[in-house]
Write an enzyme that holds these catalytic residues in place. Structure first.
Site, PDB file in Angstrom:
ATOM      1  N   VAL A  62     -21.083  70.720 -37.821  1.00 52.07           N
ATOM      2  CA  VAL A  62     -20.795  69.561 -36.718  1.00 52.07           C
ATOM      3  C   VAL A  62     -21.666  68.516 -38.176  1.00 52.07           C
ATOM      4  CG1 VAL A  62     -21.221  67.754 -35.205  1.00 52.07           C
ATOM      5  CG2 VAL A  62     -19.835  70.117 -34.703  1.00 52.07           C
ATOM      6  N   HIS A  63     -21.493  68.140 -38.886  1.00 51.75           N
ATOM      7  CA  HIS A  63     -22.225  67.050 -39.650  1.00 51.75           C
ATOM      8  C   HIS A  63     -22.779  65.962 -39.881  1.00 51.75           C
ATOM      9  CE1 HIS A  63     -24.879  67.174 -43.441  1.00 51.75           C
ATOM     10  NE2 HIS A  63     -24.488  65.727 -43.422  1.00 51.75           N
ATOM     11  N   SER A  64     -22.971  64.711 -39.422  1.00 54.11           N
ATOM     12  CA  SER A  64     -23.800  63.116 -39.556  1.00 54.11           C
ATOM     13  C   SER A  64     -23.389  63.211 -40.981  1.00 54.11           C
ATOM     14  CB  SER A  64     -24.766  62.749 -38.163  1.00 54.11           C
ATOM     15  OG  SER A  64     -24.811  63.229 -37.354  1.00 54.11           O
ATOM     16  N   CYS A  66     -25.116  61.419 -44.389  1.00 57.91           N
ATOM     17  CA  CYS A  66     -26.543  60.670 -44.523  1.00 57.91           C
ATOM     18  C   CYS A  66     -26.301  60.531 -46.578  1.00 57.91           C
ATOM     19  CB  CYS A  66     -27.574  62.222 -44.909  1.00 57.91           C
ATOM     20  SG  CYS A  66     -29.034  61.802 -45.212  1.00 57.91           S
ATOM     21  N   ASP A 138     -33.260  59.681 -31.459  1.00 53.88           N
ATOM     22  CA  ASP A 138     -31.565  60.326 -32.318  1.00 53.88           C
ATOM     23  C   ASP A 138     -30.712  59.199 -31.613  1.00 53.88           C
ATOM     24  OD1 ASP A 138     -29.488  61.690 -32.739  1.00 53.88           O
ATOM     25  OD2 ASP A 138     -30.604  63.447 -32.872  1.00 53.88           O
ATOM     26  N   ARG A 140     -27.905  59.292 -31.998  1.00 47.57           N
ATOM     27  CA  ARG A 140     -26.086  59.999 -32.495  1.00 47.57           C
ATOM     28  C   ARG A 140     -25.299  60.386 -30.849  1.00 47.57           C
ATOM     29  NH1 ARG A 140     -27.894  64.588 -36.239  1.00 47.57           N
ATOM     30  NH2 ARG A 140     -29.409  64.902 -35.300  1.00 47.57           N
ATOM     31  N   THR A 161     -25.669  75.407 -36.937  1.00 46.37           N
ATOM     32  CA  THR A 161     -26.757  73.986 -36.737  1.00 46.37           C
ATOM     33  C   THR A 161     -28.355  74.988 -36.386  1.00 46.37           C
ATOM     34  OG1 THR A 161     -26.951  72.402 -34.924  1.00 46.37           O
ATOM     35  CG2 THR A 161     -26.060  74.456 -34.071  1.00 46.37           C
TER      36      THR A 161
END
Length: 210
Positions: A62-64, A66, A138, A140, A161
Site C-alpha cells: 500500500v503506497h502513498s 510521492c 500524518d 493519510r 510495510t
C-alpha cells in the site's frame, strides 16, 4: 509513537471503478486498474499480477503518492526506492498487488509538502515541519483500500510495510495481515534524519542502519 486512532475508525468510501489496461514494466506486465473517489474526485490506482481471488494471502504494498521520490528520484525519502522494490518483489513472486493512493506528502498535498521541505532545510524534522504548517504528523487514511481489495476478492495480505498504522488499518477494515514483510531500502545521507524521525516519532519498524 503516533496513535492508531485514525486507523481504528474506518469509513465507507465510495470508489468507482473506471477502467483497466496492461502495464508493461521492466519487471513484469501488470494490470493497472483506475478508481475515482466520488467525494474528492481523486484517482487511485491498483496494479495486479496473477490470480488474486483464490483466498490465499496476497503479497501487497500500500503506497502513498510521492511525486518527488517516485517520479523525480529524490533521495530525501525512501518512497521511490520502496515503490520500485515492491514492484520487483511482486514480479519475482508472479502474484501480488500494489495499491497506489493519491495522498501526497502524508496527506497534506504537494504544495504544503514543499513548504514542509523548506522548514526541514531550516532544521525541523518531518513531524515538526507538518505541525508548524498546522497539520498532524500524518493525515493519510487507508479506508479506501477496502473497496479496491474487495473488487479482486482479496481478504488476506502479505503486507510489505514498515508502518504499524498500515497493519492496524488493514486489520480494522477486516483484511487479515497474514504476514508483515519489512521494506527497508535506500537509507542514505540525505534521508537519515527522515528515517530516524519515522522510527522515533511515528513508530515505524526500522533498523538504525541497513
Amino acid at each position: 509513537m503516533q496513535s492508531n486512532s485514525a486507523a481504528a475508525r474506518p469509513v465507507s468510501y465510495k470508489l468507482d471503478y473506471i477502467a483497466s489496461s496492461k502495464l508493461p514494466t521492466p519487471w513484469a506486465t501488470f494490470e493497472i486498474h483506475i478508481f475515482i473517489d466520488r467525494a474528492t474526485a481523486k484517482e487511485h490506482l491498483m496494479l495486479t499480477l496473477g490470480e488474486l481471488g483464490d483466498g490465499a494471502p496476497v503479497l501487497a504494498r500500500v503506497h502513498s503518492e510521492c511525486l518527488t521520490g517516485d517520479a523525480l528520484f529524490s533521495q530525501r525519502c525512501d518512497c521511490g526506492a520502496q515503490l520500485e522494490s515492491a514492484m520487483q518483489i511482486i514480479a519475482a513472486e508472479g502474484r501480488g498487488a500494489l495499491l497506489y493512493l493519491r495522498q501526497e506528502g502524508r496527506g497534506i498535498g504537494l504544495v504544503n509538502k514543499i513548504r514542509a521541505y523548506q522548514l526541514q532545510d531550516a532544521g525541523a524534522d518531518t513531524v515538526e515541519a507538518n505541525e508548524q504548517l498546522g497539520f498532524p504528523a500524518d493525515m493519510r487514511r487507508y479506508d479506501l483500500c477496502k473497496p479496491m481489495l474487495d473488487r479482486f476478492g482479496i481478504t488476506a495480505l502479505k503486507l510489505m510495510t514498515n508502518n504499524p498504522r498500515k497493519v492496524a488499518a488493514m486489520e480494522n477494515l477486516g483484511i487479515e495481515v497474514a504476514e508483515r514483510l519489512p521494506l527497508q531500502v535506500n537509507r542514505n545521507a540525505y534521508n537519515e534524519n527522515y528515517l530516524s524521525t519515522k522510527a522515533a516519532k511515528l513508530g515505524h519498524w526500522l533498523k538504525e542502519r541497513l
